[in-house]
Design a protein around this motif. Structure first.
Motif, mmCIF file in Angstrom:
data_model
loop_
_atom_site.group_PDB
_atom_site.id
_atom_site.type_symbol
_atom_site.label_atom_id
_atom_site.label_comp_id
_atom_site.label_asym_id
_atom_site.label_seq_id
_atom_site.Cartn_x
_atom_site.Cartn_y
_atom_site.Cartn_z
ATOM 1 N N PHE A 153 0.851 -1.327 0.048
ATOM 2 C CA PHE A 153 -0.074 -0.063 0.141
ATOM 3 C C PHE A 153 0.817 1.143 0.115
ATOM 4 O O PHE A 153 1.781 1.316 0.692
ATOM 5 N N ARG A 154 0.469 2.283 -0.828
ATOM 6 C CA ARG A 154 1.164 3.499 -0.796
ATOM 7 C C ARG A 154 0.199 4.492 -0.300
ATOM 8 O O ARG A 154 -1.029 4.446 -0.618
ATOM 9 N N VAL A 155 0.722 5.698 0.125
ATOM 10 C CA VAL A 155 -0.041 6.780 0.695
ATOM 11 C C VAL A 155 -0.648 7.630 -0.586
ATOM 12 O O VAL A 155 0.070 7.671 -1.478
ATOM 13 N N ALA A 156 -1.880 7.940 -0.765
ATOM 14 C CA ALA A 156 -2.550 8.690 -1.902
ATOM 15 C C ALA A 156 -2.685 9.922 -1.224
ATOM 16 O O ALA A 156 -3.694 10.561 -0.930
ATOM 17 N N GLY A 157 -1.702 10.839 -1.285
ATOM 18 C CA GLY A 157 -1.417 12.300 -0.919
ATOM 19 C C GLY A 157 -0.717 12.197 0.487
ATOM 20 O O GLY A 157 -0.528 11.500 1.153
ATOM 21 N N ARG A 158 -0.568 13.564 0.889
ATOM 22 C CA ARG A 158 0.114 13.736 2.261
ATOM 23 C C ARG A 158 -0.741 14.430 3.259
ATOM 24 O O ARG A 158 -1.751 15.099 2.932
ATOM 25 N N LEU A 159 -0.243 14.534 4.602
ATOM 26 C CA LEU A 159 -0.953 15.196 5.681
ATOM 27 C C LEU A 159 0.349 15.596 6.330
ATOM 28 O O LEU A 159 1.147 14.566 6.798
ATOM 29 N N LEU B 206 -6.295 10.067 6.156
ATOM 30 C CA LEU B 206 -5.036 9.796 5.294
ATOM 31 C C LEU B 206 -5.659 8.589 4.533
ATOM 32 O O LEU B 206 -6.150 7.696 4.984
ATOM 33 N N LEU B 207 -5.455 8.489 3.192
ATOM 34 C CA LEU B 207 -6.005 7.417 2.390
ATOM 35 C C LEU B 207 -4.589 6.608 1.900
ATOM 36 O O LEU B 207 -3.503 7.437 1.522
ATOM 37 N N LEU B 208 -4.537 5.274 2.069
ATOM 38 C CA LEU B 208 -3.685 4.496 1.327
ATOM 39 C C LEU B 208 -4.354 3.526 0.476
ATOM 40 O O LEU B 208 -5.231 3.062 0.634
ATOM 41 N N THR B 209 -3.648 3.003 -0.731
ATOM 42 C CA THR B 209 -4.330 2.196 -1.604
ATOM 43 C C THR B 209 -3.023 1.261 -2.310
ATOM 44 O O THR B 209 -1.698 1.476 -2.180
ATOM 45 N N ASN B 210 -3.426 0.126 -2.670
ATOM 46 C CA ASN B 210 -2.628 -0.802 -3.353
ATOM 47 C C ASN B 210 -2.828 -0.747 -4.961
ATOM 48 O O ASN B 210 -2.264 -1.639 -5.493
ATOM 49 N N ASP B 211 -3.495 0.445 -5.563
ATOM 50 C CA ASP B 211 -3.685 0.548 -6.716
ATOM 51 C C ASP B 211 -2.931 1.905 -7.189
ATOM 52 O O ASP B 211 -3.672 3.128 -6.758
ATOM 53 N N GLY B 212 -1.962 1.765 -8.132
ATOM 54 C CA GLY B 212 -1.366 2.940 -8.599
ATOM 55 C C GLY B 212 -2.188 4.154 -9.309
ATOM 56 O O GLY B 212 -2.003 5.054 -9.276
ATOM 57 N N LEU C 121 -5.171 4.318 -9.122
ATOM 58 C CA LEU C 121 -6.142 5.378 -7.959
ATOM 59 C C LEU C 121 -5.454 6.126 -6.989
ATOM 60 O O LEU C 121 -6.006 7.152 -6.811
ATOM 61 N N GLN C 122 -4.188 5.543 -6.720
ATOM 62 C CA GLN C 122 -3.474 6.510 -6.117
ATOM 63 C C GLN C 122 -3.191 7.948 -6.679
ATOM 64 O O GLN C 122 -3.343 9.230 -6.043
ATOM 65 N N GLN C 123 -2.662 7.860 -7.989
ATOM 66 C CA GLN C 123 -2.867 9.298 -8.882
ATOM 67 C C GLN C 123 -4.113 10.032 -8.762
ATOM 68 O O GLN C 123 -4.061 10.981 -8.730
ATOM 69 N N ARG C 124 -5.256 9.202 -9.179
ATOM 70 C CA ARG C 124 -6.540 9.819 -9.187
ATOM 71 C C ARG C 124 -7.073 10.438 -7.934
ATOM 72 O O ARG C 124 -7.650 11.762 -7.920
ATOM 73 N N ILE C 125 -6.474 10.009 -6.711
ATOM 74 C CA ILE C 125 -6.885 10.495 -5.301
ATOM 75 C C ILE C 125 -5.886 11.591 -5.171
ATOM 76 O O ILE C 125 -6.305 13.029 -4.732
#
Length: 184
Positions: free
Chosen positions: A40-46, A54-60, A62-66
């Protein structure tokens, strides 16, 4: 299958799983102190000193879309500011303010009552002779420390910043450090 993790990032926790810097006080807390999420990677920072969703996803993809501002995901924050908020200040924030790196885009800003939040350690400083107020702000940009810089630019420093929503995902009842997994 795409999955997403919603976590309530506590105050003074890095939005990553490792800390590459050492401070004089030793290592800082990271997401690894609260969950294990291989792949999982963080989708955006805080920011380290901000709290909330904070959102994390396993989909690259989706990560970019968020995370990418060009996809126009609204991010909503509860902002405690030093001073008594008024319509003039809200108007300045909503039309955008001039920062050192250029003007901000228009945002949404509304005065709110103090939200029912968890206590923070250490607590926000209290000054008997200086009032504080709460604002709900929503924006689509994602510049470094943007909300803090915007409120300071209109003369109202941020005391506490809690992200409550990113697009359709909300903090809801997650307590600091708690997380929830969703399959999309």
């Amino acid at each position: 299958m795409s999955e997403i993790i919603l976590i309530n990032k506590p105050f003074r926790v890095l939005s990553q799983f490792t800390d590459r810097e050492q401070t004089s006080r030793g290592p800082r807390k990271t997401l690894a102190d609260y969950l294990s999420a291989p792949g999982f990677r963080v989708a955006g920072r805080l920011d380290y000193d901000s709290e909330g969703l904070l959102l994390l996803t396993n989909d690259g993809v989706l990560q970019q879309r968020i995370a990418n501002p060009r996809h126009k995901q609204w991010k909503t924050y509860w902002v405690q500011i030093e001073g008594a908020v008024n319509n003039e200040i809200l108007g300045q924030l909503m039309k955008g303010v001039e920062l050192k790196d250029g003007p901000t885009q228009p945002c949404k800003a509304t005065a709110i009552s103090e939200p029912a939040l968890w206590s923070r350690d250490p607590p926000v400083r209290y000054r008997r002779n200086v009032p504080d107020s709460w604002i709900e702000m929503s924006l689509r940009e994602g510049r470094n420390r943007q909300i803090r810089r915007m409120t300071a630019a209109v003369g109202f420093p941020t005391l506490r910043l809690v992200r409550r929503a990113i697009g359709p995902w909300q903090l809801d009842t997650l307590r600091p450090g708690e997380h929830r997994r969703l399959t999309l």
